[in-house]
Structure formats: C-alpha cells, structure tokens
Enzyme design. Structure first.
Site, PDB file in Angstrom:
ATOM      1  N   CYS A  87       0.833  -1.212   0.000  1.00  0.00           N
ATOM      2  CA  CYS A  87       0.000   0.000   0.000  1.00  0.00           C
ATOM      3  C   CYS A  87       0.864   1.257   0.000  1.00  0.00           C
ATOM      4  O   CYS A  87       1.561   1.542   0.987  1.00  0.00           O
ATOM      5  CB  CYS A  87      -0.917  -0.049   1.228  1.00  0.00           C
ATOM      6  SG  CYS A  87      -1.708   1.504   1.653  1.00  0.00           S
TER       7      CYS A  87
ATOM      8  N   CYS B 259       0.074   3.841   2.741  1.00  0.00           N
ATOM      9  CA  CYS B 259       0.519   3.315   4.039  1.00  0.00           C
ATOM     10  C   CYS B 259       1.994   3.651   4.263  1.00  0.00           C
ATOM     11  O   CYS B 259       2.393   4.066   5.354  1.00  0.00           O
ATOM     12  CB  CYS B 259       0.339   1.801   4.110  1.00  0.00           C
ATOM     13  SG  CYS B 259      -1.367   1.237   3.936  1.00  0.00           S
TER      14      CYS B 259
END
Length: 106
Positions: free
Chosen positions: A31, A34
């Site tokens: 991600c 993230c």
C-alpha cells in the site's frame, strides 16, 4: 516511544488490555499511502504529549481475521482504543485526522 508491530491476535489483545490508549495502524506492505503515512505516525509516537499512547501496527495480510474483526475495509485505517474499547477510526492517510484521533483519546 515507537510504533510496535503486532504479529498475532493475542499480542493485539494484550496491547489493548495493558495500555489505556492504543492507536492501531492497519496497513499492507503493498500500500503506497501506508508507506507515505508511516513516518508521520512514527513522529507522532515520539511526541511528548503522546507518551502514554501505545502506537501499534498490524499487517492486514498477515492478520486477516483481526482485520475483519476491526472492520478494516481500506488501507491505511487507524483504529483507536481507550480503556479497552473501540473509541475512533480514521480511514486513509490523512495526517490531520490521525493527529486529531490521537488527541481525542487523551
């Protein structure tokens, strides 16, 4: 302080039980947002005003049952626990909203 990596459901349960305020970063290694928000969360964990907050992270791919239990539908999602109870959630890499989530737990 630091951001602790939680690798088991038991470790998660223990963290929530043993700390009055826990902020959990539900992330995935693949991600992008993230990865972008991780240093900001690490910086929050170092701030004196948040010294009593236990910052943790869980990899949603490694702990799918816990992720489902926490209602994680997108990454990153930040979940707050106060006194062992779910007390807030922020979906997305929004530094202002994450900081507010932490402040609201104090």
């Amino acid at each position: 302080m630091t951001v602790h990596t939680i690798e088991t459901k038991a470790a998660f349960d223990e963290a929530v039980k043993n700390h009055s305020v826990v902020i959990v970063d539900a992330f995935a290694t693949w991600c992008g947002p993230c990865k972008a928000i991780a240093p900001i969360v690490a910086k929050l964990s170092d701030e004196e005003q948040f010294k009593d907050v236990y910052f943790a992270k869980i990899d949603v791919d490694d702990l799918p049952e816990l992720s489902q239990e926490l209602g994680i539908t997108a990454m990153p999602t930040f979940v707050a626990f106060k006194g062992g109870e779910l007390s807030g959630k922020v979906v997305g890499a929004n530094p202002g909203a994450i900081q507010k989530l932490v402040v609201d737990q104090l």
